[in-house]
Design a protein around this motif. Structure first.
Motif, PDB file in Angstrom:
ATOM      1  N   TYR A 162      -2.945   4.212   0.498  1.00 35.90           N
ATOM      2  CA  TYR A 162      -3.589   5.464   0.336  1.00 35.90           C
ATOM      3  C   TYR A 162      -3.256   5.895  -1.086  1.00 35.90           C
ATOM      4  CZ  TYR A 162      -5.244  10.019   0.657  1.00 35.90           C
ATOM      5  OH  TYR A 162      -5.925  11.139   0.507  1.00 35.90           O
ATOM      6  N   LYS A 163      -2.112   5.746  -1.608  1.00 36.45           N
ATOM      7  CA  LYS A 163      -1.795   6.268  -3.083  1.00 36.45           C
ATOM      8  C   LYS A 163      -2.502   5.212  -4.066  1.00 36.45           C
ATOM      9  CE  LYS A 163       2.708   8.548  -2.134  1.00 36.45           C
ATOM     10  NZ  LYS A 163       4.114   8.458  -2.209  1.00 36.45           N
ATOM     11  N   GLU A 195      -5.271   3.686  -3.610  1.00 43.26           N
ATOM     12  CA  GLU A 195      -6.736   3.801  -3.687  1.00 43.26           C
ATOM     13  C   GLU A 195      -7.136   5.012  -4.407  1.00 43.26           C
ATOM     14  OE1 GLU A 195      -7.538   3.811   0.578  1.00 43.26           O
ATOM     15  OE2 GLU A 195      -7.048   1.394   0.830  1.00 43.26           O
ATOM     16  N   ASN A 196      -6.322   5.968  -4.289  1.00 50.27           N
ATOM     17  CA  ASN A 196      -6.620   7.311  -4.793  1.00 50.27           C
ATOM     18  C   ASN A 196      -5.807   7.663  -6.156  1.00 50.27           C
ATOM     19  OD1 ASN A 196      -8.253   8.980  -2.908  1.00 50.27           O
ATOM     20  ND2 ASN A 196      -6.509   7.806  -1.796  1.00 50.27           N
ATOM     21  N   ASP A 197      -5.232   6.507  -6.700  1.00 51.70           N
ATOM     22  CA  ASP A 197      -4.432   6.551  -8.159  1.00 51.70           C
ATOM     23  C   ASP A 197      -3.529   7.772  -8.296  1.00 51.70           C
ATOM     24  OD1 ASP A 197      -6.055   4.460  -9.464  1.00 51.70           O
ATOM     25  OD2 ASP A 197      -7.866   5.994  -9.554  1.00 51.70           O
TER      26      ASP A 197
END
Length: 356
Positions: A300-301, A303-305
């Motif tokens: 998740y991190k 994918e969301n930088d």
């Protein structure tokens, strides 16, 4: 001495080596050793002949001229003697004067060249040698020192736990880090293991507690420093005690035997150990599930930088865990150490996700 320390039986009493930190004068050595022998608690006498000091201004020992004093003390008391060696010349001098036990000090254990020099000097001479842990908590150096001596043909090698240097430590002169000697005993179960409370504590008031903990953990005995006039000792005055105080200290220790062979005891212990095994298995399963969730968070991190380390979140986790731990009797220190290891593994897992 070999039979007493290197062929121990379950009912053998703890082995005690005692004597002054430093041999200062012949009178001091002889009186200390005779008073120690009179306690009936000591199996071997020790004294520092060569003292490795941090600075040259410190007392570095009387040198070889002190060895005849120890030899005389042995003749008077009937007890074997023990001396620290750091060079081949030390070994040669000790053997020439009939010293019964040698030990490798913490500073020397940390230097493979020095250990090899001692091992080479002892080749063909099966004298008992005790190896103190290195100053810093590096288990492989300790193991390596033992292996060098054994490869030189020595069959009577033992261990001495004297604690480890620890930045910021205030409770002990050298932090016990009990898990390290326990790991050494696991790896080398046939080697006797003694504790040196004097160097762990650095002061008299905590000697008894550390000596007792060593026995509780199954150590084979202790090495303690004793002086007829501790306050005026030429080295390490604060950690030395008189022979009479040492006698009282040893007498008050609780000696716990090795497990018996009684079936009832063995069955009860086996049942409790099986509970531990089951709980450990459950914990491993939970940790595995936790790491799987950590990897999902990593994805998740990615994918969301977002950065891996979220400081506020970590503080929340730690504070909550310490509150929960306190409610079930866990110390804050333990919870912090446990979570630090778990957190590091989580970060490593998330970093691999980021790199994939």
């Amino acid at each position: 001495m070999k039979s007493a320390l290197f062929n121990r039986q379950p009912d053998d009493k703890p082995f005690l080596i005692a004597g002054p930190c430093s041999a200062e004068t012949e009178e001091q050595v002889l009186e200390t050793c005779e008073r120690l022998a009179a306690t009936g608690k000591v199996q071997a006498l020790r004294a520092g002949i060569w003292k490795p000091r941090t600075k040259p201004s410190g007392f570095e020992g009387v040198g070889t001229r002190g060895l005849p004093w120890l030899k005389r003390a042995s003749e008077l008391t009937g007890l074997p003697t023990a001396v620290e060696v750091a060079t081949a010349k030390h070994v040669e001098d000790c053997l020439a004067f009939g010293i019964d036990i040698l030990w490798v000090g913490a500073r020397t254990t940390g230097n493979p060249f020095s250990v090899q020099e001692i091992a080479s000097a002892l080749r063909g001479v099966d004298v008992p040698v005790l190896v103190k842990n290195p100053i810093h908590p590096e288990l492989e150096l300790w193991v390596g020192a033992v292996e060098r001596l054994q490869k030189a043909g020595l069959t009577h090698v033992g261990l001495v736990h004297r604690g480890f240097s620890s930045y910021g430590n205030t409770d002990f002169r050298n932090a016990p880090m009990w898990h390290l000697p326990i790991e050494m005993k696991r790896r080398l179960p046939d080697l006797p293991l003694l504790c040196d409370p004097s160097h762990i504590c650095g002061r008299r008031d905590t000697l008894a507690a550390v000596a007792q903990q060593a026995l509780n953990l199954g150590f084979d005995g202790n090495m303690l420093e004793s002086h007829i006039d501790p306050d005026n000792a030429w080295s390490d005055a604060r950690q030395q005690i008189t022979p009479e105080v040492l006698r009282a200290l040893i007498q008050d220790l609780v000696w716990r035997h090795e497990p018996t062979h009684e079936q009832e005891f063995r069955s009860a212990l086996a049942g409790l150990r099986e509970q531990i095994n089951q709980l450990d298995a459950e914990m491993m399963q939970l940790l595995g599930r936790r790491m799987a969730v950590a990897e999902q968070i990593g994805r998740y991190k990615k994918e969301n930088d977002l950065t891996i380390l979220q400081t506020n979140r970590w503080n929340e986790v730690l504070e909550r865990a310490q509150r929960q731990g306190a409610s079930v009797g866990l110390t804050q220190e333990f919870v912090a150490q446990y979570l630090a290891a778990v957190h590091l593994e989580s970060i490593n897992r998330q970093n691999k996700v980021m790199e994939s």
